[in-house]
Design a protein around this motif. Structure first.
Motif, mmCIF file in Angstrom:
data_model
loop_
_atom_site.group_PDB
_atom_site.id
_atom_site.type_symbol
_atom_site.label_atom_id
_atom_site.label_comp_id
_atom_site.label_asym_id
_atom_site.label_seq_id
_atom_site.Cartn_x
_atom_site.Cartn_y
_atom_site.Cartn_z
ATOM 1 N N GLN A 11 0.851 -1.198 0.000
ATOM 2 C CA GLN A 11 0.000 0.000 0.000
ATOM 3 C C GLN A 11 0.890 1.253 0.000
ATOM 4 O O GLN A 11 1.368 1.688 1.048
ATOM 5 N N THR A 12 1.077 1.834 -1.155
ATOM 6 C CA THR A 12 1.971 2.983 -1.281
ATOM 7 C C THR A 12 1.605 4.110 -0.325
ATOM 8 O O THR A 12 2.474 4.688 0.335
ATOM 9 N N GLU A 13 0.308 4.425 -0.228
ATOM 10 C CA GLU A 13 -0.107 5.520 0.653
ATOM 11 C C GLU A 13 0.147 5.177 2.119
ATOM 12 O O GLU A 13 0.534 6.044 2.913
ATOM 13 N N ALA A 14 -0.029 3.919 2.484
ATOM 14 C CA ALA A 14 0.255 3.505 3.865
ATOM 15 C C ALA A 14 1.734 3.677 4.169
ATOM 16 O O ALA A 14 2.106 4.230 5.216
ATOM 17 N N ARG A 16 3.815 5.634 2.694
ATOM 18 C CA ARG A 16 4.122 7.069 2.668
ATOM 19 C C ARG A 16 3.695 7.740 3.980
ATOM 20 O O ARG A 16 4.449 8.516 4.562
ATOM 21 N N PHE A 17 2.486 7.428 4.460
ATOM 22 C CA PHE A 17 1.998 8.028 5.702
ATOM 23 C C PHE A 17 2.830 7.564 6.891
ATOM 24 O O PHE A 17 3.171 8.355 7.767
ATOM 25 N N ASP A 120 -4.769 17.592 6.252
ATOM 26 C CA ASP A 120 -5.470 16.368 5.846
ATOM 27 C C ASP A 120 -4.998 15.133 6.616
ATOM 28 O O ASP A 120 -5.321 14.012 6.244
ATOM 29 N N ARG A 124 -6.163 11.241 5.851
ATOM 30 C CA ARG A 124 -5.136 10.311 5.337
ATOM 31 C C ARG A 124 -4.949 9.141 6.303
ATOM 32 O O ARG A 124 -4.849 7.997 5.891
ATOM 33 N N ARG A 125 -4.888 9.443 7.587
ATOM 34 C CA ARG A 125 -4.739 8.398 8.603
ATOM 35 C C ARG A 125 -5.888 7.400 8.518
ATOM 36 O O ARG A 125 -5.668 6.186 8.541
ATOM 37 N N ASP A 127 -7.787 6.717 5.969
ATOM 38 C CA ASP A 127 -7.670 5.950 4.730
ATOM 39 C C ASP A 127 -6.636 4.837 4.865
ATOM 40 O O ASP A 127 -6.848 3.709 4.418
ATOM 41 N N VAL A 128 -5.518 5.146 5.494
ATOM 42 C CA VAL A 128 -4.458 4.146 5.690
ATOM 43 C C VAL A 128 -4.948 3.045 6.626
ATOM 44 O O VAL A 128 -4.739 1.861 6.355
ATOM 45 N N ALA A 131 -7.217 0.816 4.694
ATOM 46 C CA ALA A 131 -6.478 0.006 3.710
ATOM 47 C C ALA A 131 -5.741 -1.153 4.372
ATOM 48 O O ALA A 131 -5.605 -2.232 3.785
#
Length: 174
Positions: A11-14, A16-17, A120, A124-125, A127-128, A131
């Motif tokens: 999970q790229t966004e995970a 990244r966060f 945000d 974002r948190r 969403d991660v 996911a």
């Protein structure tokens, strides 16, 4: 069942966060100096932060093992009982290292600083967490659990600077 480490990598966004604002990078697993647990239990670095700190799994097993964090300044603390608990902490309170009193007021002040830079953050948190399939506790509960782990069972997880045989200083005091 898929491991959480694999899920974070996928999970790229995970990833990244967790790298920022979580300051948790799975590609930084080498600690800057030789260390071991006083108990002789296994110690496995699996992630790091931007300041040279390292997250270690303690003992034998998988992602359910206790997690010890050691900074690059000679401080260490057991901070979670397994990777799921660690990720909940990093998602809920990425400012945990700056907490000294673990009060709701202190955490709100730190959160406000993060939110000023990253409006945000909460979205974002969330969403991660979704996911990764992680249910998030209340901020106060996550910080209380951190303190409970560090000052309770954490007393049995003493990190030793191997070359000198000296213990790291406790990052979190009871």
């Amino acid at each position: 069942m898929r491991s959480l480490i694999a899920a974070v990598r996928e999970q790229t966004e995970a990833a990244r966060f967790l790298a920022w604002p979580g300051d948790f990078d799975l590609d930084r697993s080498d600690h800057v100096e030789g260390v071991h647990l006083d108990s002789g239990a296994a110690l496995e670095g699996f992630a790091g932060d931007g300041a040279g700190g390292t997250f270690f799994f303690c003992g034998e097993g998988g992602e359910e093992r206790p997690v010890l964090y050691a900074d690059s300044e000679g401080g260490a603390a057991l901070i979670a009982m397994g990777l799921p608990e660690l990720l909940r902490l990093l998602l809920i309170a990425p400012w945990w290292r700056d907490c000294r009193t673990f009060t709701a007021e202190e955490s709100r002040t730190l959160a406000a600083e993060y939110l000023a830079d990253m409006p945000d953050l909460v979205a974002r948190r969330d969403d991660v967490a979704a996911a990764l399939g992680i249910a998030l506790p209340a901020e106060e509960a996550a910080l209380a659990r951190l303190r409970e782990v560090a000052t309770g069972i954490g007393k049995d997880f003493v990190l030793i600077f191997t070359p000198e045989g000296e213990p790291y200083d406790p990052l979190i005091r009871g």
